[in-house]
Design a protein around this motif. Structure first.
Motif, PDB file in Angstrom:
ATOM      1  N   GLN A  25     -25.670 -13.850 -20.866  1.00  0.00           N
ATOM      2  CA  GLN A  25     -26.200 -13.360 -22.155  1.00  0.00           C
ATOM      3  C   GLN A  25     -26.788 -11.957 -22.001  1.00  0.00           C
ATOM      4  N   ILE A  61     -23.958  -9.502 -21.780  1.00  0.00           N
ATOM      5  CA  ILE A  61     -23.373  -9.177 -23.093  1.00  0.00           C
ATOM      6  C   ILE A  61     -24.255  -8.152 -23.830  1.00  0.00           C
ATOM      7  N   ASN A 119     -21.883 -15.491 -29.391  1.00  0.00           N
ATOM      8  CA  ASN A 119     -21.186 -14.251 -29.019  1.00  0.00           C
ATOM      9  C   ASN A 119     -19.687 -14.227 -29.258  1.00  0.00           C
TER      10      ASN A 119
END
Ligand SMILES: Cc1cc2nc3c(=O)[nH]c(=O)nc-3n(C[C@H](O)[C@H](O)[C@H](O)COP(=O)(O)O)c2cc1C
Length: 450
Positions: free
Chosen positions: A151, A154, A228
């Motif tokens: 995460q 990203i 995402n």
């Protein structure tokens, strides 16, 4: 226009069946030949498919003498294919556990630019202990730790891909200014895993960001996908399982403030196709007969974490062998649950189970006529189980060709699949919006000038 299918061709050496390389007509001598990759990409493009896709792990993962091993790196392969194709999307797998975000951002931004907006990134966290040892780690971080790092990864690459606003380049010969420094932003990321100053070393790419693809089914994987992913690859044997997954992911996306259409769900489908059902089944039987049981057993033992040495090949697999499969939402258990369900539902012999898995490692393998395959696709697509399919031909290029030449026209006749590309980027093909830069004119975040 009626809702349209997304169709992706998952390229994988001689085909997805583990014994396809032993088929008398296989291309086993061409699996490292870029002309072979390009030939398959052009077949997919000719049929107007959305994208091609390569899986990857940065190591000699799961290599055994019984199967082709040693694949070329996918971003490099796709850059070569980009130069010889025009429209087809190009999706490469890359690991958030083993890449550094800045390197990865440069690679995908370059692929997107070289291909004029056709790049997609299959975001994986990599499950292999052996791979960890290639990266100076004595052990693999736990699945939940890997998703936490993913995460943050990203967040960093998203900021990097947005760090040049779309109109940052001036190329103004008169004033002597190549870019506008007000529109190129340091990202100043400081987190638990990464500290990245930015900006990216290159301007924003045609799609702004590559399409974010994901392929995990655990609780952490689904949460990550809901937040995402713009496309998800997944494995389901039955329409009921696929429907449950589909509605779960869509509602998770909505919970993150996204629209259900912002994420495409693409289950795997591995079709043996022939003009009659009997011929298709015969082809499947022939390829299954080429499998090496020792290979299948070793794969299954590795996945299940149990010994199968006491089982007879031609006796039914006892239920309790996979009874410990655990919750489908536990990390790394999702594919095992697919197998436990097969054993419970169909009571196969060990050989029968190995043949079921030999096709595509737990993805849905079917054998039938072009109409049979088109009917399955239509059924899943129209009944809340899929937005399209990750097509995994058992044998390349022959069974990709059967699919594109015989199944695709049926889907086109039914009005479910395009007959021409209507756009030029992968985002266009998937019907996804091009993201605005986080640092654009309407951005609430403070803009940082380089
Ligand atoms: C179609 C498909 C392709 C995948 N490709 C890769 C891959 O190339 N590399 C990889 O490390 N994992 C790959 N995976 C595995 C997933 O990224 C993920 O690690 C796995 O599904 C377990 O995650 P989970 O515990 O969240 O279910 C793939 C999974 C699917 C369904």
């Amino acid at each position: 226009m009626t809702r349209q299918l997304s169709l992706n061709a998952f390229l994988h050496d001689t085909g997805h069946h583990e014994a396809s390389w032993r088929h008398r007509d296989s291309a086993v001598d061409r699996i490292h030949d870029i002309d072979f990759d390009t030939q398959n990409a052009l077949i997919a493009e000719e049929a107007k498919l959305d994208a091609i896709f390569f899986a990857d792990a940065p190591g000699l993962w799961g290599a055994t003498p019984f199967r082709p091993a040693g694949h070329l790196e996918p971003i490099t392969r796709l850059a070569a294919i980009a130069a010889r194709t025009e429209r087809i999307g190009l999706i490469a797998t890359a690991s958030t556990t083993f890449y550094d975000p800045y390197n990865l951002a440069r690679l995908f931004s370059s692929l997107d630019t070289i291909s004029r907006g056709r790049a997609g990134w299959n975001i994986v966290t990599t499950q292999s202990e052996a791979v960890a040892r290639n990266f100076s780690l004595s052990e693999l971080p736990s699945a939940s730790e890997r998703y936490i790092r993913a995460q943050e990864f990203i967040d960093v690459v998203t900021k990097l891909w947005d760090s040049w606003e779309d109109d940052a380049i001036l190329a103004d010969r008169e004033s002597g200014r190549f870019f506008d420094p007000e529109k190129v932003h340091s990202i100043h990321h400081v987190g638990n895993h990464f500290q990245v100053e930015g900006a990216l070393s290159q301007p924003r790419s045609p799609q702004g960001r590559p399409v974010y693809v994901q392929a995990g089914s655990s609780n952490d994987g689904r949460a990550f996908a809901g937040r995402n992913a713009e496309a998800i690859f997944t494995a389901h044997q039955t329409i009921e399982d696929a429907q449950a997954f589909y509605s779960d992911i869509k509602s998770r996306a909505v919970a993150f403030g996204r629209s259900p259409e912002d994420v495409k769900i693409l289950p795997g489908l591995s079709p043996f196709i022939a003009d009659t059902r009997a011929e298709a089944e015969e082809l499947q039987r022939y390829v299954n007969s080429l499998t090496v049981p020792a290979y299948g057993i070793a794969q299954l033992e590795g996945l299940a974490g149990v010994s199968l040495a006491h089982l007879e090949l031609d006796e039914p697999v006892p239920l309790e062998v996979f009874g410990q499969a655990g919750d489908v939402l536990d990390n790394n258990r999702s594919r095992l649950q697919v197998i436990a369900n097969i054993v419970e539902r169909d009571r196969p012999t060990l050989r029968g189970l190995l043949h079921r898995l030999a096709g595509a490692r737990g993805h849905n393998v079917v054998a039938g006529t072009p109409t049979d395959v088109a009917d399955i696709i239509t059924d899943w697509f129209q009944n809340g189980a899929a937005d399209g399919f990750n097509v995994m031909p058992p044998l390349y290029p022959q069974l990709l060709q059967e699919f594109t030449q015989k199944v695709v026209p049926i889907l086109q006749d039914r009005g479910l699949f395009r007959t021409e590309y209507t756009g030029s980027t992968l985002r266009d093909h998937f019907g996804l919006a091009r993201p605005e830069s986080l640092y654009g004119a309407d951005a609430t975040e403070e803009a940082h000038v380089v």
